[in-house]
Design an enzyme around this catalytic site. Structure first.
Site, mmCIF file in Angstrom:
data_model
loop_
_atom_site.group_PDB
_atom_site.id
_atom_site.type_symbol
_atom_site.label_atom_id
_atom_site.label_comp_id
_atom_site.label_asym_id
_atom_site.label_seq_id
_atom_site.Cartn_x
_atom_site.Cartn_y
_atom_site.Cartn_z
ATOM 1 C CG HIS A 170 -1.945 -1.101 1.144
ATOM 2 N ND1 HIS A 170 -2.382 -1.800 2.238
ATOM 3 C CD2 HIS A 170 -2.618 -1.596 0.061
ATOM 4 C CE1 HIS A 170 -3.295 -2.685 1.836
ATOM 5 N NE2 HIS A 170 -3.445 -2.583 0.532
ATOM 6 C CB ALA A 171 1.177 3.876 -2.602
ATOM 7 N NE ARG A 172 -4.030 4.767 2.612
ATOM 8 C CZ ARG A 172 -5.333 5.042 2.502
ATOM 9 N NH1 ARG A 172 -5.714 6.217 2.028
ATOM 10 N NH2 ARG A 172 -6.236 4.158 2.843
ATOM 11 C CD GLU A 173 -0.534 0.546 4.397
ATOM 12 O OE1 GLU A 173 0.179 -0.464 4.513
ATOM 13 O OE2 GLU A 173 -1.760 0.496 4.186
ATOM 14 N NE ARG A 228 -6.364 -0.083 0.311
ATOM 15 C CZ ARG A 228 -6.180 -0.733 1.464
ATOM 16 N NH1 ARG A 228 -5.610 -0.122 2.484
ATOM 17 N NH2 ARG A 228 -6.572 -1.978 1.599
ATOM 18 C CG ASN A 248 -2.931 -7.234 1.449
ATOM 19 O OD1 ASN A 248 -2.362 -8.292 1.122
ATOM 20 N ND2 ASN A 248 -3.243 -6.947 2.710
ATOM 21 C CG HIS A 300 0.004 -3.811 5.397
ATOM 22 N ND1 HIS A 300 -0.699 -3.415 4.296
ATOM 23 C CD2 HIS A 300 0.435 -5.080 5.127
ATOM 24 C CE1 HIS A 300 -0.722 -4.390 3.401
ATOM 25 N NE2 HIS A 300 -0.035 -5.417 3.882
ATOM 26 C CB SER A 301 1.387 1.803 8.826
ATOM 27 O OG SER A 301 1.082 2.705 7.779
ATOM 28 C CE1 TYR A 302 -4.741 4.485 12.264
ATOM 29 C CE2 TYR A 302 -4.510 4.697 9.898
ATOM 30 C CZ TYR A 302 -5.254 4.847 11.041
ATOM 31 O OH TYR A 302 -6.545 5.337 10.945
ATOM 32 C CE1 TYR A 352 -9.507 -4.724 6.338
ATOM 33 C CE2 TYR A 352 -9.545 -3.212 8.200
ATOM 34 C CZ TYR A 352 -8.993 -3.630 7.005
ATOM 35 O OH TYR A 352 -7.915 -2.969 6.492
ATOM 36 C CD GLU A 374 -2.418 -2.955 9.339
ATOM 37 O OE1 GLU A 374 -1.845 -1.891 9.027
ATOM 38 O OE2 GLU A 374 -3.166 -3.577 8.566
HETATM 39 O O1 0X9 Z 1 -6.649 -3.946 4.514
HETATM 40 C C1 0X9 Z 1 -5.490 -4.386 4.446
HETATM 41 O O2 0X9 Z 1 -5.028 -4.843 3.417
HETATM 42 C C2 0X9 Z 1 -4.597 -4.332 5.682
HETATM 43 N N1 0X9 Z 1 -4.815 -3.118 6.418
HETATM 44 S S1 0X9 Z 1 -4.315 -1.681 5.795
HETATM 45 O O3 0X9 Z 1 -4.859 -0.628 6.591
HETATM 46 N N2 0X9 Z 1 -2.740 -1.591 5.919
HETATM 47 O O4 0X9 Z 1 -4.692 -1.607 4.434
HETATM 48 C C3 0X9 Z 1 -4.934 -5.476 6.599
HETATM 49 C C4 0X9 Z 1 -4.762 -6.818 6.004
HETATM 50 C C5 0X9 Z 1 -4.920 -7.876 7.053
HETATM 51 N N3 0X9 Z 1 -5.937 -8.796 6.748
HETATM 52 C C6 0X9 Z 1 -7.225 -8.638 7.139
HETATM 53 N N4 0X9 Z 1 -7.621 -7.656 7.874
HETATM 54 N N5 0X9 Z 1 -8.093 -9.534 6.769
HETATM 55 ZN ZN ZN Z 2 -1.713 -1.709 4.156
#
Ligand code: 0X9
Ligand code: ZN
Length: 415
Positions: A170-173, A228, A248, A300-302, A352, A374
């Site tokens: 993800h570009a902004r992280e 992102r 992702n 990743h963040s955050y 989530y 994260e």
């Molecule tokens: O949404 C994502 O890809 C990740 N969070 S982010 O804010 N960095 O984009 C979390 C991925 C982890 N996997 C799940 N939450 N299922």
């Molecule tokens: Zn991310």
């Protein structure tokens, strides 16, 4: 004369196209909303374009002035995390940072990251090798650092299991590449003095991929700090151009399920097919080429979390207790450095559900221990983590990632 005019127009158009106006976030705010019912999260998601984070009953949302009005009209109130997003982005762009304090006092450009990687490989040829493992949509190279004793003597050492740590899908992280890069620096600088590090690099192959999404990263520097996805051009729909696949959500395990979108304008757009994007395609081919991949972390963040499989379902995966043991050991290491707490749990449960993510593919298809981090912070700055927190974040994550190497050395799936 006429030709000169034509050349001028063409050059001017190229300049305008090549240097698109930076996206302004003036008037934007980031709110944290706590809902009573889980169903309200879905309602918020339908009213807002850019949801930054969802954790249980709290949602962080990035809001244009119109969206702020829309939420107020729907009866939602939020705690304001960032009151003037435009000003914060500008302040971080112009802030004075002393250059001599090294690599981890400010955020580097893509070229600077790639130069640092090249220099490390040149400086420690007996420990580090630079590899190109793929190319992006805009044809930029994706580099990996291979850390192992005498990397140039064998393309792969059959007796050394592989560990992969990657960042910046993800570009902004922006905090994620320095954490991967710092891990490489610490390992090579401690090799000759720390027997534990020496044991790891003599018996494992450690691969670092600090920038999986180079096009997106460049775009966050030139045009839109909060981009992102990757930079795939998707087409024009009702007069609007759509760009970007969420890398992702593009992996080929449980691709297309809940927590991913089929809408090209969405921040979680999954792409037209599994591995439709060169970034995920090349990375997955390369991961499949490693003969004994044991362990993996995707940075990743955050939110300060250590996330375990699965991401696509809240059901417990095989060997969950092993994941939990490693996750808790990592948590303790992080806590011991600067006292920061990173919570541990299943990604789908504490964050989530998200289908088509990298962690699920690496565990589900390759059978390696795979974990998503994260990084900092917990929401005060979110993706706009101030540069003075780069080094502390790198420092606290270093011993946690050593736990991953320890596990790869033993590989113990038993209870
Ligand atoms: O949404 C994502 O890809 C990740 N969070 S982010 O804010 N960095 O984009 C979390 C991925 C982890 N996997 C799940 N939450 N299922
Ligand atoms: Zn991310």
């Amino acid at each position: 004369m006429r030709l000169g005019w034509l050349v001028g127009v063409v050059l001017g158009a190229l300049l305008v196209l090549g240097h698109a106006q930076p996206v302004s976030y003036d008037g934007y705010q980031v709110w944290r909303i706590t809902v009573d019912k889980p169903s309200q999260i879905a309602e918020i998601e339908s009213l807002v374009h850019d949801v930054w984070m969802i954790r249980g009953r709290t949602v962080d949302v990035c809001l244009s002035p119109e969206e702020q009005e829309r939420l107020r009209a729907a009866g939602y109130k939020g705690e304001v995390l960032i009151s003037d997003l435009g000003a914060l982005i500008r302040q971080q762009q112009t802030e004075f940072v002393p250059q001599e304090n090294g690599l981890f006092t400010r955020y580097l450009t893509l070229d600077e990251i790639y130069t640092a990687m090249r220099q490390l490989a040149n400086q420690y040829p007996e420990l580090v090798q630079l590899l190109v493992i793929g190319r992006s949509v805009e044809n930029r190279p994706i580099y990996a650092l291979r850390l192992t004793r005498y990397p140039r003597r064998a393309r792969v050492y059959p007796t050394r299991p592989q560990v992969v740590i990657n960042a910046l899908q993800h570009a902004r992280e922006w905090i994620s590449p320095p954490v991967a890069l710092y891990f490489a620096y610490r390992l090579v600088s401690e090799y000759y003095t720390n027997v534990r590090v020496r044991d790891y690099l003599d018996n494992l192959e450690v691969y670092l991929v600090p920038v999986v999404n180079p096009d997106g990263y460049v775009f966050t520097h030139t045009t839109n700090r909060l981009w992102r996805k990757n930079r795939r051009y998707l087409g024009t729909f009702s007069g609007r151009q759509a760009y970007g696949v969420d890398l992702n959500r593009n992996w080929g395990y449980q691709w297309g399920g809940a927590g991913s979108s089929g809408n090209p304008f969405s921040e979680t757009y999954r792409g037209s097919a599994p591995f439709s994007e060169p970034e995920t395609y090349f990375l997955s081919r390369w991961l499949l080429s490693l003969p004994a991949l044991r362990a993996h972390v995707d940075l990743h963040s955050y939110s300060q979390l250590i996330l375990l499989p699965w991401g696509f379902t809240a059901d417990a995966p095989p060997f969950y207790s092993v994941f939990e043991r490693v996750g808790l050991a990592m948590q303790q290491q992080i806590l011991g450095v600067h006292g920061q707490l990173y919570r541990v749990g299943s990604a789908a449960a504490i964050l989530y559900v998200a289908s088509g993510n990298m962690m699920d593919w690496v565990f589900g298809v390759r059978g390696a221990l795979s974990i998503t981090y994260e990084l900092r912070d917990t929401g005060q700055y979110g993706f706009l983590l101030p540069p003075d927190q780069i080094l502390p974040t790198c420092e606290e994550v270093y011993p946690a990632l050593l736990e991953l190497l320890r596990w790869a050395r033993q590989r113990d799936w038993r209870e």
